[in-house]
Enzyme design. Structure first.
Site, PDB file in Angstrom:
ATOM      1  CG  LEU A   1     -18.310  -5.569  41.929  1.00 12.51           C
ATOM      2  CD1 LEU A   1     -17.232  -5.637  43.011  1.00 12.51           C
ATOM      3  CD2 LEU A   1     -19.042  -4.236  41.991  1.00 12.51           C
ATOM      4  CG  ASP A   2     -18.040  -2.947  35.006  1.00 12.42           C
ATOM      5  OD1 ASP A   2     -18.982  -3.749  34.851  1.00 12.42           O
ATOM      6  OD2 ASP A   2     -18.117  -1.727  34.742  1.00 12.42           O
ATOM      7  CE1 TYR A   3     -10.380  -9.287  33.491  1.00 15.60           C
ATOM      8  CE2 TYR A   3      -9.567  -7.211  32.579  1.00 15.60           C
ATOM      9  CZ  TYR A   3      -9.361  -8.547  32.918  1.00 15.60           C
ATOM     10  OH  TYR A   3      -8.146  -9.131  32.669  1.00 15.60           O
TER      11      TYR A   3
END
Length: 245
Positions: free
Chosen positions: A100-102
């Protein structure tokens, strides 16, 4: 019988590639003899040593986390940002199942079982993932049709048909929120889908993966998957029962 580098990796000592380097450098012995042969297969009961120390097969562990925003899905970060791996109290060498992205929160699996991870993220399995997102606009009927039929991304790939359910509209702020169910996991797929429609994603949270949810966990909390959950996930993936739903 398993390949020697695979057994070393499963013991949590190194990645498979690093294990191959160990073998090539003469650091690994089987039953007292140095082995440099790539692809060497070991039998159950063989005594394996790395740098003179015997190895033990690592226990398989499986975690479900409600990932908080501003955390990295890596074991280390060059900018010293917090990683999800650091947040889990675990002696095994674990990694995330997909990423999952930052700035994305929500349901994330972590494990040290490479075969399990591959079954969860491989394109042919199509396990459903439900996200709730907020975009800077209101979806039009044309946009809704495109989501249902599949959207052509910036690289020319057309996504599988997706499902959605509007959860909030705010005409004053010119934004809306909705649940979006996708059946694949291309890199930054949802953000790219919305960009193809001319929207920017302001908030993104993964709510569900197959039958798993994270609503009972605060962000940053995690739990071990129950054995039956692991079995059921693998069964769903390998049977492909969710592929065409």
């Amino acid at each position: 019988m398993d390949r020697l580098q695979k057994v070393i990796a499963q013991a949590g000592l190194a990645s498979r590639r690093k294990a191959e380097e160990m073998i090539a450098n003469g650091r690994v012995s089987v039953n007292g003899e140095i082995v440099r042969e790539m692809g060497y297969k070991v039998k159950r009961g063989d005594y394996i040593e790395v740098d003179g120390k015997s190895i033990e097969k690592e226990n398989k562990v499986y975690f479900l986390m409600n990932k908080p925003k501003k955390t990295m899905c890596t074991s280390k970060d060059e900018f010293n940002r917090q990683t999800v791996v650091d947040m889990i109290d675990c002696k095994e060498r674990i990694f995330t199942v997909g990423r999952l992205d930052y700035d994305t929160s929500g349901l994330l699996l972590l494990t040290n079982d490479g075969a399990f991870a591959n079954e969860m993220i491989h394109p042919r399995y199509h396990l459903p993932k439900v996200y709730n997102l907020t975009i800077n606009g209101i979806l039009t009927k044309e946009d809704m049709i495109k989501i249902k039929e599949g959207i052509v991304l910036d690289d020319g790939y057309k996504t599988l048909p997706a499902k959605f359910k509007i959860t909030e509209k705010d005409p004053k702020k010119k934004q809306c929120s909705f649940d979006l169910t996708i059946y694949e996991g291309k890199n930054r797929q949802i953000k790219r889908m919305m960009a193809a429609l001319g929207y920017e994603v302001r908030r993104l949270h993964r709510k569900e993966l197959a039958f798993l949810k994270c609503s009972d966990l605060r962000q940053g909390e995690y739990r071990k998957l129950k054995p039956f959950e692991v079995v059921q996930l693998r069964s769903l993936a390998n049977k492909g029962v969710l592929k065409n739903k």
